[in-house]
Write a protein that holds these residues in place. Structure first.
Motif, PDB file in Angstrom:
ATOM      1  N   ARG A  86      36.960  61.690  61.473  1.00 32.34           N
ATOM      2  CA  ARG A  86      36.194  62.975  61.150  1.00 32.34           C
ATOM      3  C   ARG A  86      35.286  63.256  62.373  1.00 32.34           C
ATOM      4  N   ARG A  87      34.907  62.394  63.119  1.00 31.07           N
ATOM      5  CA  ARG A  87      34.234  63.050  64.328  1.00 31.07           C
ATOM      6  C   ARG A  87      35.120  63.588  65.508  1.00 31.07           C
ATOM      7  N   ALA A  88      36.302  63.067  65.459  1.00 30.43           N
ATOM      8  CA  ALA A  88      37.383  63.756  66.341  1.00 30.43           C
ATOM      9  C   ALA A  88      37.791  65.049  65.942  1.00 30.43           C
ATOM     10  N   GLN A  89      37.649  65.337  64.466  1.00 28.61           N
ATOM     11  CA  GLN A  89      37.981  66.747  63.907  1.00 28.61           C
ATOM     12  C   GLN A  89      36.635  67.593  64.244  1.00 28.61           C
ATOM     13  N   ALA A  90      35.728  67.009  64.381  1.00 33.87           N
ATOM     14  CA  ALA A  90      34.269  67.757  64.602  1.00 33.87           C
ATOM     15  C   ALA A  90      34.503  68.040  65.941  1.00 33.87           C
ATOM     16  N   PHE A  91      34.567  67.241  67.025  1.00 35.22           N
ATOM     17  CA  PHE A  91      34.678  67.436  68.402  1.00 35.22           C
ATOM     18  C   PHE A  91      35.722  68.467  68.580  1.00 35.22           C
ATOM     19  N   GLN A  92      36.826  68.536  67.910  1.00 35.59           N
ATOM     20  CA  GLN A  92      37.835  69.376  68.071  1.00 35.59           C
ATOM     21  C   GLN A  92      37.147  70.859  67.883  1.00 35.59           C
ATOM     22  N   LYS A  93      36.605  70.931  66.803  1.00 31.84           N
ATOM     23  CA  LYS A  93      35.987  72.402  66.413  1.00 31.84           C
ATOM     24  C   LYS A  93      34.863  72.667  67.415  1.00 31.84           C
ATOM     25  N   LEU A  94      34.222  71.754  68.095  1.00 38.59           N
ATOM     26  CA  LEU A  94      33.295  72.134  68.915  1.00 38.59           C
ATOM     27  C   LEU A  94      33.646  72.439  70.239  1.00 38.59           C
ATOM     28  N   ASP A  95      34.858  72.325  70.432  1.00 32.94           N
ATOM     29  CA  ASP A  95      35.302  72.361  71.823  1.00 32.94           C
ATOM     30  C   ASP A  95      35.308  71.141  72.763  1.00 32.94           C
ATOM     31  N   ARG A  96      35.082  70.184  72.237  1.00 29.27           N
ATOM     32  CA  ARG A  96      34.802  68.903  73.067  1.00 29.27           C
ATOM     33  C   ARG A  96      35.938  68.222  73.010  1.00 29.27           C
ATOM     34  N   LEU A  97      36.929  68.804  73.744  1.00 24.28           N
ATOM     35  CA  LEU A  97      38.285  68.154  73.476  1.00 24.28           C
ATOM     36  C   LEU A  97      38.543  66.904  74.184  1.00 24.28           C
ATOM     37  N   ASP A  98      38.131  66.438  75.280  1.00 26.97           N
ATOM     38  CA  ASP A  98      38.145  65.164  75.767  1.00 26.97           C
ATOM     39  C   ASP A  98      37.664  64.189  74.826  1.00 26.97           C
ATOM     40  N   GLN A  99      36.514  64.351  74.311  1.00 33.14           N
ATOM     41  CA  GLN A  99      35.761  63.303  73.327  1.00 33.14           C
ATOM     42  C   GLN A  99      36.752  63.135  72.034  1.00 33.14           C
ATOM     43  N   ALA A 100      37.205  64.326  71.494  1.00 31.68           N
ATOM     44  CA  ALA A 100      38.140  64.441  70.416  1.00 31.68           C
ATOM     45  C   ALA A 100      39.473  63.571  70.721  1.00 31.68           C
ATOM     46  N   PHE A 101      39.913  63.813  71.717  1.00 28.27           N
ATOM     47  CA  PHE A 101      40.918  62.907  72.073  1.00 28.27           C
ATOM     48  C   PHE A 101      40.892  61.473  72.257  1.00 28.27           C
ATOM     49  N   LEU A 102      39.858  61.051  72.856  1.00 30.25           N
ATOM     50  CA  LEU A 102      39.663  59.806  72.732  1.00 30.25           C
ATOM     51  C   LEU A 102      39.409  58.938  71.451  1.00 30.25           C
ATOM     52  N   ASP A 103      38.757  59.884  70.790  1.00 30.64           N
ATOM     53  CA  ASP A 103      38.546  59.228  69.254  1.00 30.64           C
ATOM     54  C   ASP A 103      39.862  59.392  68.338  1.00 30.64           C
ATOM     55  N   ALA A 104      40.403  60.444  68.626  1.00 29.56           N
ATOM     56  CA  ALA A 104      41.924  60.314  67.834  1.00 29.56           C
ATOM     57  C   ALA A 104      42.878  59.462  68.458  1.00 29.56           C
ATOM     58  N   GLN A 105      42.850  59.000  69.773  1.00 27.80           N
ATOM     59  CA  GLN A 105      43.771  58.157  70.283  1.00 27.80           C
ATOM     60  C   GLN A 105      43.288  56.749  69.898  1.00 27.80           C
ATOM     61  N   ARG A 106      41.993  56.443  69.720  1.00 30.10           N
ATOM     62  CA  ARG A 106      41.536  55.267  68.899  1.00 30.10           C
ATOM     63  C   ARG A 106      42.033  55.083  67.646  1.00 30.10           C
ATOM     64  N   CYS A 107      41.943  55.990  66.898  1.00 30.25           N
ATOM     65  CA  CYS A 107      42.608  56.134  65.425  1.00 30.25           C
ATOM     66  C   CYS A 107      44.018  55.827  65.477  1.00 30.25           C
ATOM     67  N   ALA A 108      44.717  56.544  66.403  1.00 26.17           N
ATOM     68  CA  ALA A 108      46.194  56.196  66.443  1.00 26.17           C
ATOM     69  C   ALA A 108      46.370  54.741  66.883  1.00 26.17           C
ATOM     70  N   GLN A 109      45.594  54.168  67.454  1.00 24.78           N
ATOM     71  CA  GLN A 109      45.809  52.916  67.764  1.00 24.78           C
ATOM     72  C   GLN A 109      45.609  51.785  67.030  1.00 24.78           C
ATOM     73  N   LEU A 110      44.461  52.292  65.984  1.00 26.23           N
ATOM     74  CA  LEU A 110      44.316  51.387  64.733  1.00 26.23           C
ATOM     75  C   LEU A 110      45.401  51.335  63.836  1.00 26.23           C
ATOM     76  N   GLU A 111      45.880  52.793  63.495  1.00 25.47           N
ATOM     77  CA  GLU A 111      46.855  52.905  62.553  1.00 25.47           C
ATOM     78  C   GLU A 111      48.043  53.945  63.104  1.00 25.47           C
ATOM     79  N   PRO A 112      48.767  53.027  63.812  1.00 26.79           N
ATOM     80  CA  PRO A 112      49.822  53.951  64.517  1.00 26.79           C
ATOM     81  C   PRO A 112      50.950  54.515  63.855  1.00 26.79           C
ATOM     82  N   LYS A 113      50.858  54.322  62.545  1.00 26.11           N
ATOM     83  CA  LYS A 113      51.909  55.089  61.336  1.00 26.11           C
ATOM     84  C   LYS A 113      51.210  56.274  60.826  1.00 26.11           C
ATOM     85  N   ASN A 114      49.755  56.419  60.990  1.00 26.00           N
ATOM     86  CA  ASN A 114      49.158  57.481  60.384  1.00 26.00           C
ATOM     87  C   ASN A 114      49.824  59.038  61.086  1.00 26.00           C
TER      88      ASN A 114
END
Length: 227
Positions: A86-114
């Motif tokens: 959810r924070r990644a989604q919020a960062f994306q909408k706030l145009d804080r793309l680097d922070q959004a990418f880091l959060d999304a990347q961490r999510c994908a690491q925790l749940e690779p099949k999501n």
């Protein structure tokens, strides 16, 4: 359980909030989660309530509050993948793309099949690449305007047009950042001494564009002015 009893029970308020969320009543859900937060002392329960309230704010497109609540949930539990998403989604909408990418990347690491995490990563990668290209293009335009404005041989009409283009660039966040990074404030100070009225007006408008809703630039501008 009566309504009066629910109002005093954080678990019941949370459940009511969840039901309101499912029914599409975001404001009602937020109200319940907020009341529950005031009643509970459990850190883990507070984290879940902040995470749930973040989801409501995302639906309402209040991305600053969505990011804030998701961050509070993560302060308690950094492994909360829902809060991080959810924070990644919020960062994306706030145009804080680097922070959004880091959060999304961490999510994908925790749940690779999501698939939702993978899709967000793909979107962010494309957005970051597009923004990089745009910034490079913007930087080239800023440099071009600077060259025209600093060239003593430039015709008055061309100088006025370049100054007007600088105003347009300053109103875009990417353009404003490039102007500022290229010592644009010093150039603006020089333009303010111009004998061409249109150039002076454009310089003032550019300065306003640079400083609007950006306190750090305001402070830096004052510092340069005092030197």
């Amino acid at each position: 359980m009566s309504e009066e009893e629910i109002e005093k029970d954080p678990a019941a308020l949370k459940e009511k909030g969840n039901n309101l969320f499912k029914a599409g009543d975001m404001e009602g859900a937020i109200c319940c989660y907020t009341k529950a937060l005031k009643l509970t002392s459990s850190k883990s329960d507070c984290a879940v309530l902040h995470r749930n309230r973040s989801a409501c704010y995302l639906k309402l497109e209040d991305y600053n509050k969505a990011e804030s609540d998701a961050s509070k949930a993560l302060d308690t539990d950094p492994g909360d993948v829902k809060a991080r998403f959810r924070r990644a989604q919020a960062f994306q909408k706030l145009d804080r793309l680097d922070q959004a990418f880091l959060d999304a990347q961490r999510c994908a690491q925790l749940e690779p099949k999501n698939k939702a995490f993978q899709e967000l990563l793909r979107q962010l990668g494309a957005q970051i690449q597009q923004k990089s290209v745009q910034l490079n293009s913007t930087d080239a335009r800023v440099q071009q305007m600077f060259s025209i404005l600093l060239d003593d041989a430039t015709k008055d009409s061309d100088r006025e047009k370049a100054a007007q283009n600088l105003v347009v660039l300053s109103r875009d966040e990417g353009g404003a950042e490039q102007i500022f990074r290229n010592d644009g404030v010093k150039l603006i100070q020089k333009l303010l001494q111009s004998k061409q009225e249109e150039v002076v007006l454009s310089a003032l408008r550019t300065l306003v564009g640079l400083c609007t809703e950006h306190q750090s630039r305001v402070s830096m501008t004052k510092t340069l002015k005092d030197k």
